[in-house]
Design a protein around this motif. Structure first.
Motif, mmCIF file in Angstrom:
data_model
loop_
_atom_site.group_PDB
_atom_site.id
_atom_site.type_symbol
_atom_site.label_atom_id
_atom_site.label_comp_id
_atom_site.label_asym_id
_atom_site.label_seq_id
_atom_site.Cartn_x
_atom_site.Cartn_y
_atom_site.Cartn_z
ATOM 1 N N TRP A 52 -12.072 -35.699 -29.781
ATOM 2 C CA TRP A 52 -12.085 -34.940 -28.383
ATOM 3 C C TRP A 52 -13.696 -35.093 -27.823
ATOM 4 C CZ3 TRP A 52 -10.561 -31.956 -32.792
ATOM 5 C CH2 TRP A 52 -8.931 -31.843 -33.037
ATOM 6 N N LYS A 53 -13.886 -35.034 -26.521
ATOM 7 C CA LYS A 53 -15.171 -34.678 -26.200
ATOM 8 C C LYS A 53 -15.616 -33.225 -26.197
ATOM 9 C CE LYS A 53 -14.252 -38.183 -22.605
ATOM 10 N NZ LYS A 53 -13.775 -38.367 -21.109
ATOM 11 N N SER A 54 -14.688 -32.451 -26.309
ATOM 12 C CA SER A 54 -15.011 -31.061 -26.593
ATOM 13 C C SER A 54 -14.120 -30.388 -27.325
ATOM 14 C CB SER A 54 -15.368 -30.499 -25.121
ATOM 15 O OG SER A 54 -15.888 -28.944 -25.154
ATOM 16 N N TYR A 56 -5.431 -30.324 -25.050
ATOM 17 C CA TYR A 56 -6.065 -29.423 -24.362
ATOM 18 C C TYR A 56 -5.438 -27.922 -24.343
ATOM 19 C CZ TYR A 56 -8.245 -27.107 -20.212
ATOM 20 O OH TYR A 56 -9.171 -26.127 -19.415
ATOM 21 N N THR A 80 -9.612 -33.840 -20.831
ATOM 22 C CA THR A 80 -8.925 -35.039 -20.699
ATOM 23 C C THR A 80 -7.902 -35.326 -22.093
ATOM 24 O OG1 THR A 80 -10.523 -36.200 -22.010
ATOM 25 C CG2 THR A 80 -10.890 -36.091 -19.702
ATOM 26 N N SER A 81 -7.924 -34.527 -22.936
ATOM 27 C CA SER A 81 -7.108 -34.662 -24.234
ATOM 28 C C SER A 81 -5.583 -33.967 -24.004
ATOM 29 C CB SER A 81 -8.050 -33.676 -25.365
ATOM 30 O OG SER A 81 -6.971 -33.977 -26.688
ATOM 31 N N HIS A 118 -15.320 -35.465 -33.300
ATOM 32 C CA HIS A 118 -16.062 -36.132 -32.303
ATOM 33 C C HIS A 118 -15.661 -37.361 -31.780
ATOM 34 C CE1 HIS A 118 -19.384 -33.100 -32.763
ATOM 35 N NE2 HIS A 118 -19.302 -33.326 -33.962
ATOM 36 N N ARG A 119 -14.709 -38.035 -32.704
ATOM 37 C CA ARG A 119 -14.010 -39.164 -32.349
ATOM 38 C C ARG A 119 -12.641 -38.868 -31.547
ATOM 39 N NH1 ARG A 119 -15.221 -42.826 -37.768
ATOM 40 N NH2 ARG A 119 -17.174 -43.178 -37.191
ATOM 41 N N ASP A 128 -11.341 -30.044 -24.210
ATOM 42 C CA ASP A 128 -11.437 -31.200 -23.642
ATOM 43 C C ASP A 128 -10.302 -31.619 -22.579
ATOM 44 O OD1 ASP A 128 -11.560 -34.019 -22.676
ATOM 45 O OD2 ASP A 128 -11.517 -34.636 -24.677
#
Length: 186
Positions: free
Chosen positions: A108-110, A94, A90-91, A105-106, A88
């Motif tokens: 990271w988006k991926s 990353y 945006t994390s 799932h709460r 993800d």
């Protein structure tokens, strides 16, 4: 110690060779190992482009769901249900291996679960890790393929027996690196 992976332009398959320096001369110790690469070939530019990165990179730790193979000369970490590789962009996590007991799932988006069956054995390709550039690409590994006609989303995959042959030859003291390149067709 040098692992070389080559593939023709936009091809999803390629060949792996392993070289060791012996008495000052590079010697091929493993040859003609069939591999698959990214579904869009070699030449990663960004996260999600389906390409394997071209270039020279250090090889990192080996890991997998299986127990450490006997005689390994590189670090090995057996994965658990709490091991993730974050892809993800945006994390803050990353392109990092994270041990996390909460709901991924709460957070990271991926992400990739490192208990995936294709990661029974794997090796980290240290792509985009020094420094990490968000969005440049993440989670690049040597791992097992599901079949010879498959492809990856950026990794390099091969038959389990071939991957084990490579992993067992790698030696952390010899600072193994990987060269990934695209060949021009003759």
């Amino acid at each position: 110690m040098l692992v070389v992976v080559t593939s023709h332009a936009k091809a999803r398959s390629g060949t792996l060779y392993l070289y060791e320096k012996q008495n000052g001369t590079w010697r091929k110790v493993l040859a003609n190992i069939r591999v698959v690469v990214g579904k869009n070939g070699i030449g990663k530019q960004k996260e999600g482009d389906g390409k394997t990165p071209a270039g020279v990179y250090p090889l990192g730790t080996a890991f997998g769901t299986a127990k450490k193979p006997a005689g390994l000369k590189i670090p090995y970490r057996q994965t658990t249900a709490y091991d993730y590789w974050v892809d993800d962009p945006t994390s803050k996590d990353y392109n990092r291996w994270i041990y996390y007991r909460g709901n991924p799932h709460r957070r990271w988006k991926s992400f990739e679960r490192l208990t995936h069956p294709l990661y029974k054995y794997a090796v980290v390709v240290r792509y985009n890790d020094s420094p990490i550039v968000k969005g440049k690409g993440s989670a690049i590994f040597l791992h097992i393929w599901p079949r010879p006609s498959s492809y990856t989303l950026g990794c390099i995959a091969m038959a389990e027996k071939d991957l084990l042959s490579v992993i067992k030859r790698l030696d952390a003291k010899k600072k193994p690196i990987i060269l990934i390149s695209e060949q021009k067709k003759l």
